[in-house]
Design a protein around this motif. Structure first.
Motif, mmCIF file in Angstrom:
data_model
loop_
_atom_site.group_PDB
_atom_site.id
_atom_site.type_symbol
_atom_site.label_atom_id
_atom_site.label_comp_id
_atom_site.label_asym_id
_atom_site.label_seq_id
_atom_site.Cartn_x
_atom_site.Cartn_y
_atom_site.Cartn_z
ATOM 1 N N ALA A 127 -7.189 -1.583 8.792
ATOM 2 C CA ALA A 127 -7.817 -0.856 7.558
ATOM 3 C C ALA A 127 -7.954 0.821 8.104
ATOM 4 O O ALA A 127 -7.498 1.699 7.027
ATOM 5 N N ILE A 128 -8.248 1.631 9.449
ATOM 6 C CA ILE A 128 -8.813 2.411 9.194
ATOM 7 C C ILE A 128 -6.738 2.993 10.240
ATOM 8 O O ILE A 128 -6.654 4.792 9.141
ATOM 9 N N ALA A 129 -6.038 2.398 10.060
ATOM 10 C CA ALA A 129 -4.759 3.023 11.254
ATOM 11 C C ALA A 129 -3.602 3.322 9.721
ATOM 12 O O ALA A 129 -2.699 4.156 9.705
ATOM 13 N N ALA A 130 -4.016 2.314 8.324
ATOM 14 C CA ALA A 130 -3.460 2.433 7.548
ATOM 15 C C ALA A 130 -3.318 3.312 6.350
ATOM 16 O O ALA A 130 -2.493 3.801 5.796
ATOM 17 N N LYS A 131 -5.110 3.191 6.441
ATOM 18 C CA LYS A 131 -5.472 4.969 5.919
ATOM 19 C C LYS A 131 -5.324 5.876 6.492
ATOM 20 O O LYS A 131 -4.929 6.762 6.069
ATOM 21 N N GLY A 132 -4.831 6.199 8.018
ATOM 22 C CA GLY A 132 -4.637 7.926 8.623
ATOM 23 C C GLY A 132 -2.859 7.717 7.401
ATOM 24 O O GLY A 132 -3.298 9.188 7.555
ATOM 25 N N ARG A 133 -2.278 7.010 8.198
ATOM 26 C CA ARG A 133 -0.702 7.078 7.833
ATOM 27 C C ARG A 133 -0.531 7.236 6.019
ATOM 28 O O ARG A 133 0.239 8.290 5.936
ATOM 29 N N LEU A 134 -1.371 6.599 5.405
ATOM 30 C CA LEU A 134 -1.116 6.813 3.792
ATOM 31 C C LEU A 134 -1.633 7.848 3.307
ATOM 32 O O LEU A 134 -1.145 8.785 2.236
ATOM 33 N N ALA A 179 0.601 -0.969 0.054
ATOM 34 C CA ALA A 179 0.023 0.037 0.440
ATOM 35 C C ALA A 179 0.484 1.049 -0.239
ATOM 36 O O ALA A 179 0.664 2.448 -0.670
ATOM 37 N N GLU A 180 1.799 1.330 1.016
ATOM 38 C CA GLU A 180 2.864 2.482 0.391
ATOM 39 C C GLU A 180 3.302 2.822 -0.355
ATOM 40 O O GLU A 180 3.336 4.091 -1.058
ATOM 41 N N GLN A 181 3.800 1.778 -1.038
ATOM 42 C CA GLN A 181 4.285 1.570 -2.465
ATOM 43 C C GLN A 181 3.825 2.337 -3.421
ATOM 44 O O GLN A 181 4.361 3.123 -4.278
ATOM 45 N N LEU A 182 2.563 1.734 -3.876
ATOM 46 C CA LEU A 182 1.612 2.531 -4.141
ATOM 47 C C LEU A 182 1.047 3.617 -4.138
ATOM 48 O O LEU A 182 1.140 3.990 -5.162
ATOM 49 N N VAL A 183 0.871 4.204 -2.497
ATOM 50 C CA VAL A 183 0.061 5.178 -2.353
ATOM 51 C C VAL A 183 1.351 6.253 -3.389
ATOM 52 O O VAL A 183 0.765 7.467 -3.987
ATOM 53 N N PRO A 223 12.773 -8.348 6.079
ATOM 54 C CA PRO A 223 13.400 -8.350 4.964
ATOM 55 C C PRO A 223 12.552 -9.566 3.990
ATOM 56 O O PRO A 223 12.676 -8.188 2.395
ATOM 57 N N ALA A 224 12.239 -10.284 4.475
ATOM 58 C CA ALA A 224 11.534 -10.792 3.727
ATOM 59 C C ALA A 224 10.140 -10.459 3.559
ATOM 60 O O ALA A 224 9.639 -10.664 2.224
ATOM 61 N N VAL A 225 9.364 -9.412 3.879
ATOM 62 C CA VAL A 225 8.287 -9.024 3.583
ATOM 63 C C VAL A 225 8.491 -8.311 2.553
ATOM 64 O O VAL A 225 7.786 -8.374 1.869
ATOM 65 N N HIS A 226 9.387 -7.037 2.897
ATOM 66 C CA HIS A 226 9.889 -6.358 1.621
ATOM 67 C C HIS A 226 10.019 -7.000 0.106
ATOM 68 O O HIS A 226 10.107 -6.455 -0.852
ATOM 69 N N MET A 227 11.242 -8.214 -0.068
ATOM 70 C CA MET A 227 11.544 -8.685 -0.676
ATOM 71 C C MET A 227 9.970 -9.500 -1.950
ATOM 72 O O MET A 227 9.699 -9.205 -2.945
ATOM 73 N N VAL A 228 9.232 -10.024 -0.856
ATOM 74 C CA VAL A 228 8.065 -9.669 -2.122
ATOM 75 C C VAL A 228 7.178 -9.524 -1.862
ATOM 76 O O VAL A 228 6.968 -9.284 -3.421
ATOM 77 N N THR A 229 7.455 -7.609 -1.275
ATOM 78 C CA THR A 229 6.647 -6.764 -2.269
ATOM 79 C C THR A 229 7.292 -5.624 -3.268
ATOM 80 O O THR A 229 6.066 -5.254 -4.672
#
Length: 338
Positions: free
Chosen positions: A83-90, A41-45, A190-196
């Protein structure tokens, strides 16, 4: 909005000015707002996606903060829905992006509605039952989706284009039953960020309509053990596949193939029963449960975590005591069994 905001992205020739305009026009849905969902989500935003929908049933916990980059200690203390916290930060990152947050546990009806409104769906879920429903809905409505998963230092990613690539059912044949999860064997960031990195790169290719550049392979890696594999999947597509074949029946949209849940009468207990009877290895499961108290006999495994007690039976049934909330029960179930 500053004209220079996306300048470095537009200088990248495969995107350019035309590609940036396409990014601005597209709608991406992310199913799950945990580690994979937050990172994607952060990368796409930041890339300037026009409309992003984030779907998640969970709330922020302190153990999430090690890898789920959008959330804060305050979010965990307040148990803010992800979902709420993510939207607020994004929205703080890019106020020009339209973001829809949905706090819900997706089933067939919700997935069908989400897919019909989307140009692309990214998988950031925590269980294969939901993934197989995503796969069938993707084929039904001809909307591409990108599979991703990680646990420990291991990760996977694969892009599915209906009508062109093999689907997830072609790859797996049947839903894997049981297995390691982040809550039982852990995960490193790092495994998370490699996948995304793989997921979002493939997403950008689809969004700017550069389909020739898609990877077309199943990517897997183990960062800790220095392994990276790219497997060609062309020959895996099956004409008789019930999810994407010539006579597709979309089996994972049938109630028969979905986990059954029920609140037991007169008790603060939810029973969860898998669609397919299992032979659950209770001793192996006990070894993976590092947090909480366990007790085992030849018939069942009892696991106490917080206020909830979970009782696992060899046939795959689980009783979750201490709640009548089916969504909460499913959340706890998938945290352990994946």
């Amino acid at each position: 909005m500053s004209a220079d905001r996306y300048s470095r992205q537009k200088l990248f020739a495969p995107i350019g000015q035309a590609g940036q305009q396409l990014i601005r026009e597209k709608h991406v849905v992310i199913i799950g707002a945990g580690a994979l969902g937050a990172s994607s989500a952060e990368q796409l935003v930041r890339a300037g996606i026009g409309h992003l929908t984030i779907v998640d049933r969970d709330y922020v916990e302190m153990s999430n903060l090690q890898r789920q980059q959008l959330y804060s200690e305050e979010d965990a203390e307040l148990r803010t829905p992800k979902a709420i916290a993510a939207k607020g930060r994004l929205q703080q990152i890019n106020s020009d992006v339209s973001i829809t947050e949905l706090i819900m546990d997706v089933q067939r009806e919700e997935l069908e509605e989400l897919f019909q409104a989307a140009d692309l769906v990214l998988d950031a879920t925590d269980n294969f039952e939901t993934r197989m429903m995503i796969n069938d809905v993707s084929q039904l409505y001809h909307v591409p989706w990108i599979y991703g998963g990680c646990v420990g230092s291991y990760g996977l990613s694969y892009t599915i284009i209906p009508g062109q690539t093999p689907c997830l059912h072609c790859l797996l044949e049947t839903v894997p039953l049981g297995g390691a999860t982040c809550d039982t064997v852990g995960v490193i960031s790092p495994a998370v960020h490699m996948v995304t990195a793989h997921q979002v790169t493939e997403a950008l290719k689809i969004i700017v309509e550069d389909f020739d550049s898609l990877h077309k392979k199943l990517i897997s890696f183990d960062l800790w053990n220095n392994q990276y594999t790219s497997i060609k999947m062309d020959n895996v597509k099956k004409a008789e596949c019930p999810s994407c074949g010539e006579d597709a029946s979309y089996p994972f949209l049938s109630p028969v193939n979905q986990t059954k849940t029920a609140v037991l009468c007169g008790r603060d207990t939810v029973q969860i029963r898998p669609a397919v009877k299992q032979d659950l290895n209770l001793e192996s499961l006990r070894e993976r449960l590092h947090e909480g108290d366990t007790s085992l006999n030849p018939f069942l495994l009892s696991y106490q975590t917080g206020e909830q007690q979970m009782v696992f039976f060899k046939d795959g049934r689980v009783l979750i005591h201490g709640t009548k909330d089916i969504t909460e029960a499913r959340r706890l179930y998938h945290k352990i069994l994946g």
